[in-house]
Design an enzyme around this catalytic site. Structure first.
Site, PDB file in Angstrom:
ATOM      1  N   CYS A 188      -0.306 -48.236   7.762  1.00 28.58           N
ATOM      2  CA  CYS A 188      -1.378 -49.118   7.297  1.00 28.58           C
ATOM      3  C   CYS A 188      -1.734 -50.198   8.307  1.00 28.58           C
ATOM      4  CB  CYS A 188      -0.976 -49.776   5.987  1.00 28.58           C
ATOM      5  SG  CYS A 188      -2.359 -50.561   5.122  1.00 28.58           S
TER       6      CYS A 188
ATOM      7  N   ASP B  12       5.092 -53.103  -3.776  1.00 20.46           N
ATOM      8  CA  ASP B  12       5.140 -53.968  -2.606  1.00 20.46           C
ATOM      9  C   ASP B  12       5.792 -55.289  -2.951  1.00 20.46           C
ATOM     10  OD1 ASP B  12       2.549 -55.095  -0.223  1.00 20.46           O
ATOM     11  OD2 ASP B  12       4.731 -54.916  -0.059  1.00 20.46           O
TER      12      ASP B  12
HETATM   13  O1  LIG Z   1      -1.572 -55.383   5.775  1.00 21.09           O
HETATM   14  C1  LIG Z   1      -2.167 -56.416   5.461  1.00 21.09           C
HETATM   15  O2  LIG Z   1      -2.482 -57.305   6.285  1.00 21.09           O
HETATM   16  C2  LIG Z   1      -2.567 -56.649   4.038  1.00 21.09           C
HETATM   17  C3  LIG Z   1      -3.329 -57.766   3.718  1.00 21.09           C
HETATM   18  C4  LIG Z   1      -3.686 -57.981   2.392  1.00 21.09           C
HETATM   19  C5  LIG Z   1      -3.321 -57.092   1.392  1.00 21.09           C
HETATM   20  C6  LIG Z   1      -2.575 -55.955   1.700  1.00 21.09           C
HETATM   21  C7  LIG Z   1      -2.202 -55.739   3.017  1.00 21.09           C
HETATM   22  N1  LIG Z   1      -1.441 -54.625   3.338  1.00 21.09           N
HETATM   23  C8  LIG Z   1      -1.178 -53.673   2.313  1.00 21.09           C
HETATM   24  C9  LIG Z   1      -0.349 -52.541   2.690  1.00 21.09           C
HETATM   25  O3  LIG Z   1      -0.514 -51.449   2.142  1.00 21.09           O
HETATM   26  C10 LIG Z   1       0.833 -52.783   3.577  1.00 21.09           C
HETATM   27  O4  LIG Z   1       1.114 -51.595   4.276  1.00 21.09           O
HETATM   28  C11 LIG Z   1       2.009 -53.135   2.667  1.00 21.09           C
HETATM   29  O5  LIG Z   1       1.748 -54.412   2.101  1.00 21.09           O
HETATM   30  C12 LIG Z   1       3.325 -53.128   3.432  1.00 21.09           C
HETATM   31  O6  LIG Z   1       3.251 -54.048   4.485  1.00 21.09           O
HETATM   32  P1  LIG Z   1       4.593 -54.294   5.377  1.00 21.09           P
HETATM   33  O7  LIG Z   1       5.589 -54.954   4.458  1.00 21.09           O
HETATM   34  O8  LIG Z   1       4.103 -55.173   6.483  1.00 21.09           O
HETATM   35  O9  LIG Z   1       5.065 -52.950   5.855  1.00 21.09           O
END
Ligand SMILES: O=C(O)c1ccccc1NCC(=O)[C@H](O)[C@H](O)COP(=O)(O)O
Length: 207
Positions: free
Chosen positions: A9, A128
């Protein structure tokens, strides 16, 4: 046992899309949320989505976006799946006539069964940690909060990385895993080696 699907993502660059596809990602997430450092505008997203070969899903991610903006994105970007990562209710998610998943904020006391029941049209529920109110925070939540035998496809997310994803898959056996921070050199800048290592970790756990 089916293999665990993998979503990478928050991609913002063509080279990162190519690296994720080459490494075997099943889905690529584009963030349509301007406060995020991973936000992509419509034209950039269209350019990146055009790089995806058949059978790699383009996922569009929104946070409490107004309807006009979502429709503007859908008119220009070939998204096969929508991801709603705010407080959207069933009707706000289902109004676009596209497959969608809903993110749930995992914390003590969360009733995931009730959450899923309130979003009956969701193709899956993405779990999440949410940091500072939204996703992409790189924080692991307590996986024991996930009830056993959950009937809906689960996307495990939140702080996953090459060094913990195999354990996560073995413990949770999700339908899919999702990662952003854990495969980055900097926010929005993915590291091809980390992507490859992450996917290898999933494959290792799948057996
Ligand atoms: O990725 C972002 O910046 C984000 C911003 C606002 C809402 C959601 C967002 N990401 C969502 C996703 O699906 C991410 O992959 C998920 O939150 C996991 O993130 P991480 O913990 O950094 O792997």
């Amino acid at each position: 046992m089916s293999r665990t699907r993998i979503k990478i993502c928050g991609l913002t660059r063509p080279e990162d899309v190519r690296a994720a596809v080459e490494a075997g990602a099943d889905a690529i997430g584009f963030v349509f949320y301007p406060p995020s450092p991973r936000h992509v505008d419509v034209e950039r997203a269209a350019e990146l989505a055009a790089l995806l070969p058949p059978f790699v899903t383009a996922v569009g991610l929104f946070v409490n976006a107004d309807e006009a903006y979502v429709r503007q994105v859908l008119a220009r970007v070939p998204l096969q799946l929508l991801q709603f990562h705010g407080d959207e209710d069933e009707s706000e998610c289902a109004r676009y006539g596209r497959p969608w998943i809903k993110a749930a904020r995992m914390r003590a006391g969360v009733d995931l069964v009730e959450f899923a029941a309130s979003h009956p049209g969701a193709r899956g529920i993405l779990l999440d940690a949410f940091v500072d109110g939204y996703g992409g925070g790189g924080k692991v939540f307590d996986w024991s909060l996930i009830p056993h035998g959950f009937a809906r496809p689960l996307v495990l997310s939140g702080g996953l990385a090459p060094d913990n994803v195999a354990e996560a898959v073995r413990r949770v056996r999700p339908w899919a895993v999702d990662v952003s921070s854990g495969v980055e050199a900097a926010k929005g800048i993915k590291d091809a080696r980390l992507i490859t290592a992450f996917i290898a970790g999933v494959r290792n756990a799948d057996g």
